[in-house]
Design a protein around this motif. Structure first.
Motif, mmCIF file in Angstrom:
data_model
loop_
_atom_site.group_PDB
_atom_site.id
_atom_site.type_symbol
_atom_site.label_atom_id
_atom_site.label_comp_id
_atom_site.label_asym_id
_atom_site.label_seq_id
_atom_site.Cartn_x
_atom_site.Cartn_y
_atom_site.Cartn_z
ATOM 1 N N LEU A 135 0.812 -1.218 0.000
ATOM 2 C CA LEU A 135 0.000 0.000 0.000
ATOM 3 C C LEU A 135 0.847 1.270 0.000
ATOM 4 N N LYS A 136 2.089 1.189 0.415
ATOM 5 C CA LYS A 136 2.935 2.387 0.544
ATOM 6 C C LYS A 136 3.000 3.246 -0.718
ATOM 7 N N PRO A 137 3.197 2.676 -1.894
ATOM 8 C CA PRO A 137 3.279 3.531 -3.094
ATOM 9 C C PRO A 137 1.994 4.283 -3.416
ATOM 10 N N TYR A 138 0.885 3.894 -2.773
ATOM 11 C CA TYR A 138 -0.399 4.537 -3.039
ATOM 12 C C TYR A 138 -0.690 5.688 -2.064
ATOM 13 N N LEU A 139 0.229 5.964 -1.149
ATOM 14 C CA LEU A 139 -0.009 7.045 -0.187
ATOM 15 C C LEU A 139 -0.276 8.389 -0.873
ATOM 16 N N PRO A 140 0.494 8.803 -1.890
ATOM 17 C CA PRO A 140 0.171 10.086 -2.527
ATOM 18 C C PRO A 140 -1.239 10.132 -3.106
ATOM 19 N N LEU A 141 -1.695 9.037 -3.695
ATOM 20 C CA LEU A 141 -3.050 8.996 -4.238
ATOM 21 C C LEU A 141 -4.081 9.122 -3.118
ATOM 22 N N LEU A 142 -3.885 8.407 -2.018
ATOM 23 C CA LEU A 142 -4.815 8.493 -0.892
ATOM 24 C C LEU A 142 -4.836 9.895 -0.294
ATOM 25 N N ILE A 143 -3.693 10.547 -0.252
ATOM 26 C CA ILE A 143 -3.631 11.929 0.235
ATOM 27 C C ILE A 143 -4.481 12.837 -0.646
ATOM 28 N N ALA A 144 -4.291 12.725 -1.959
ATOM 29 C CA ALA A 144 -5.008 13.604 -2.888
ATOM 30 C C ALA A 144 -6.512 13.358 -2.865
ATOM 31 N N LEU A 145 -6.924 12.109 -2.770
ATOM 32 C CA LEU A 145 -8.354 11.791 -2.765
ATOM 33 C C LEU A 145 -9.052 12.270 -1.499
ATOM 34 N N SER A 146 -8.305 12.379 -0.405
ATOM 35 C CA SER A 146 -8.928 12.676 0.891
ATOM 36 C C SER A 146 -8.660 14.090 1.395
ATOM 37 N N ALA A 147 -7.857 14.872 0.684
ATOM 38 C CA ALA A 147 -7.374 16.148 1.219
ATOM 39 C C ALA A 147 -8.522 17.093 1.594
ATOM 40 N N SER A 148 -8.499 17.539 2.852
ATOM 41 C CA SER A 148 -9.571 18.417 3.338
ATOM 42 C C SER A 148 -9.039 19.444 4.335
ATOM 43 N N SER A 149 -7.746 19.778 4.223
ATOM 44 C CA SER A 149 -7.178 20.701 5.212
ATOM 45 C C SER A 149 -6.323 21.790 4.564
ATOM 46 N N PRO A 150 -6.927 22.602 3.692
ATOM 47 C CA PRO A 150 -6.156 23.665 3.049
ATOM 48 C C PRO A 150 -5.944 24.899 3.928
ATOM 49 N N PHE A 151 -6.717 25.011 5.014
ATOM 50 C CA PHE A 151 -6.654 26.205 5.858
ATOM 51 C C PHE A 151 -6.151 25.855 7.258
ATOM 52 N N TRP A 152 -5.411 26.787 7.849
ATOM 53 C CA TRP A 152 -4.837 26.568 9.179
ATOM 54 C C TRP A 152 -4.658 27.918 9.857
ATOM 55 N N ARG A 153 -5.331 28.086 11.000
ATOM 56 C CA ARG A 153 -5.209 29.304 11.802
ATOM 57 C C ARG A 153 -5.523 30.565 11.008
ATOM 58 N N GLY A 154 -6.513 30.458 10.121
ATOM 59 C CA GLY A 154 -6.976 31.602 9.350
ATOM 60 C C GLY A 154 -6.227 31.856 8.064
ATOM 61 N N TYR A 155 -5.303 31.002 7.696
ATOM 62 C CA TYR A 155 -4.499 31.190 6.494
ATOM 63 C C TYR A 155 -4.825 30.147 5.440
ATOM 64 N N ASP A 156 -4.838 30.586 4.190
ATOM 65 C CA ASP A 156 -4.832 29.658 3.073
ATOM 66 C C ASP A 156 -3.387 29.204 2.917
ATOM 67 N N THR A 157 -3.109 27.944 3.273
ATOM 68 C CA THR A 157 -1.734 27.486 3.435
ATOM 69 C C THR A 157 -1.005 27.241 2.118
ATOM 70 N N GLY A 158 -1.756 27.119 1.014
ATOM 71 C CA GLY A 158 -1.130 26.702 -0.232
ATOM 72 C C GLY A 158 -0.975 25.203 -0.346
ATOM 73 N N PHE A 159 -1.424 24.474 0.665
ATOM 74 C CA PHE A 159 -1.435 23.018 0.654
ATOM 75 C C PHE A 159 -2.884 22.543 0.638
ATOM 76 N N VAL A 160 -3.119 21.379 0.032
ATOM 77 C CA VAL A 160 -4.469 20.818 0.080
ATOM 78 C C VAL A 160 -4.659 19.983 1.343
ATOM 79 N N SER A 161 -3.558 19.433 1.870
ATOM 80 C CA SER A 161 -3.596 18.685 3.134
ATOM 81 C C SER A 161 -2.494 19.225 4.047
ATOM 82 N N TYR A 162 -2.784 20.338 4.694
ATOM 83 C CA TYR A 162 -1.799 20.904 5.611
ATOM 84 C C TYR A 162 -1.672 20.046 6.871
ATOM 85 N N ARG A 163 -2.667 19.249 7.150
ATOM 86 C CA ARG A 163 -2.595 18.323 8.288
ATOM 87 C C ARG A 163 -1.295 17.519 8.265
ATOM 88 N N LEU A 164 -0.904 17.045 7.104
ATOM 89 C CA LEU A 164 0.301 16.221 7.017
ATOM 90 C C LEU A 164 1.569 17.025 7.282
#
Length: 376
Positions: free
Chosen positions: A147-176
């Protein structure tokens, strides 16, 4: 440590949900009054910080079974939150809250607080965790590695954290990016067999790096006492339906990989040098489906959207075989419509320039999903 076998391809899901104040929509430390309403429930649990509730499914033969169970649980939690003056939503991060988290006053979590210091109080993230049953330790180690090589795909399909502390972080999954600062998170090592894993585990215990298997927080990990492989890389999803679509995808992908243990399928993700895997992971968290990932040792690359098209076409027959077609096809349709959570959140933010409006969207999406889900 003994590996307890499970029925192959059974599935379970853990959801980490955000507890919010009803008026300001900020995170609040509401887990203790909430748990007083569920003193004996094995399915509604605290996490290490008090602004989170974890809702855990039963073990299911397929995703539809756990969907029905989780629907009732999340509805109950939602209603109880409203009664207690709280709201409920889900995403990988809270878009604007700036307060440090309070640790839940349980022995394990208080030790974590002592061990992590300030870092632990800033690790305010929320995930979707999917467990897949496997029949023995060898199969668990193989699936974890496959499953390891599929981590980037799973990240992209699930990304729900573009904002952090009031900022648009420029990331789709800033959680990571937040979790990257912590000691035991991220891409797991690749083990050739169970003995190699146990050698690592015993050495880590002896060195004081860990006390139990629960102290390993890799994006994919084995769970010997439950007989599962746990996929933890995915952001929390705003709706239960989306969580089930991801669980279904992980289950179908696992079925495919277990059926092709000796095969090297051309064009599918495969193991690469560690630094390439690390960069692919980073770019997935940065740009999601638009990210380019290196696909071979020569530096050739494809977008994650292209990789998704190849993967979903290849494994789709297994969705039919293991009774996952409905959820699998829903995910295929949602990706085609550019309807991932980070995309919806960005749309609202671009229209309103308000992270508060983004939180309102998340609350509404969960409430609407709980109201309209109809199960056969």
């Amino acid at each position: 440590m003994e590996f307890v076998p499970s029925k192959p391809l059974t599935v379970g899901v853990e959801l980490e949900l955000q507890l919010l104040g009803k008026e300001k929509l900020n995170l609040i430390n509401g887990i203790q009054p909430l748990l007083e309403c569920y003193p004996e429930s094995p399915y509604i649990k605290p996490e290490f910080i008090q602004n989170t509730v974890e809702v855990i499914s039963k073990v299911g033969e397929n995703t539809a079974e756990i969907h029905e169970h989780l629907l009732q649980l999340v509805k109950q939690v939602k209603q109880t939150c409203l009664m207690l003056g709280m709201e409920l939503c889900a995403a990988g991060t809270h878009p604007f809250d700036r307060e440090l988290a309070l640790f839940t006053p349980l022995p394990r979590y208080l030790k974590m607080e002592k061990d992590t210091g300030y870092l632990g109080h800033t690790q305010i993230t929320f995930s979707t965790q999917v467990h897949i049953g496997v029949q023995d330790a060898a199969e668990a180690i193989y699936l974890m590695r496959a499953l390891k090589p599929y981590l980037p795909l799973l990240i992209a399909l699930s990304a729900s954290s573009p904002f952090w502390r009031g900022y648009d972080t420029g990331f789709v999954s800033y959680r990571l990016r937040i979790l990257a600062a912590s000691r035991s998170y991220g891409i797991p090592p690749s083990f050739n067999d169970w003995q190699q894993f146990m050698d690592f585990y015993n050495a880590s215990q002896h060195a004081g790096m860990i006390q139990t298997i629960n102290d390993i927080h890799w994006d994919i990990r084995v769970r010997p006492h439950w007989g599962t492989v746990e996929v933890r890389v995915m952001d929390a999803q705003p709706t239960l339906t989306e969580s089930m679509q991801l669980a279904s995808f992980v289950r179908v992908l696992s079925a495919y990989l277990l059926a092709h243990q000796e095969a090297n399928i051309e064009n599918l993700p495969h193991a690469l040098p560690w630094w390439i895997e690390k960069d692919n992971y980073y770019m997935a968290s940065r740009l999601g489906l638009k990210a380019n990932c290196v696909v071979d040792k020569n530096g050739s690359f494809k977008s994650i959207y292209e990789i998704w098209q190849i993967v979903q076409t290849e494994i789709q027959p297994y969705a039919n075989e293991i009774r996952e077609s409905e959820y699998f096809e829903q995910l295929v349709k949602r990706v085609a419509e550019r309807n991932i959570s980070y995309q919806r959140q960005h749309t609202v933010y671009e229209e309103t320039r308000s992270c508060e409006k983004v939180v309102s969207l998340l609350i509404k999406e969960l409430a609407d999903d709980l109201a309209v889900i109809k199960l056969e």
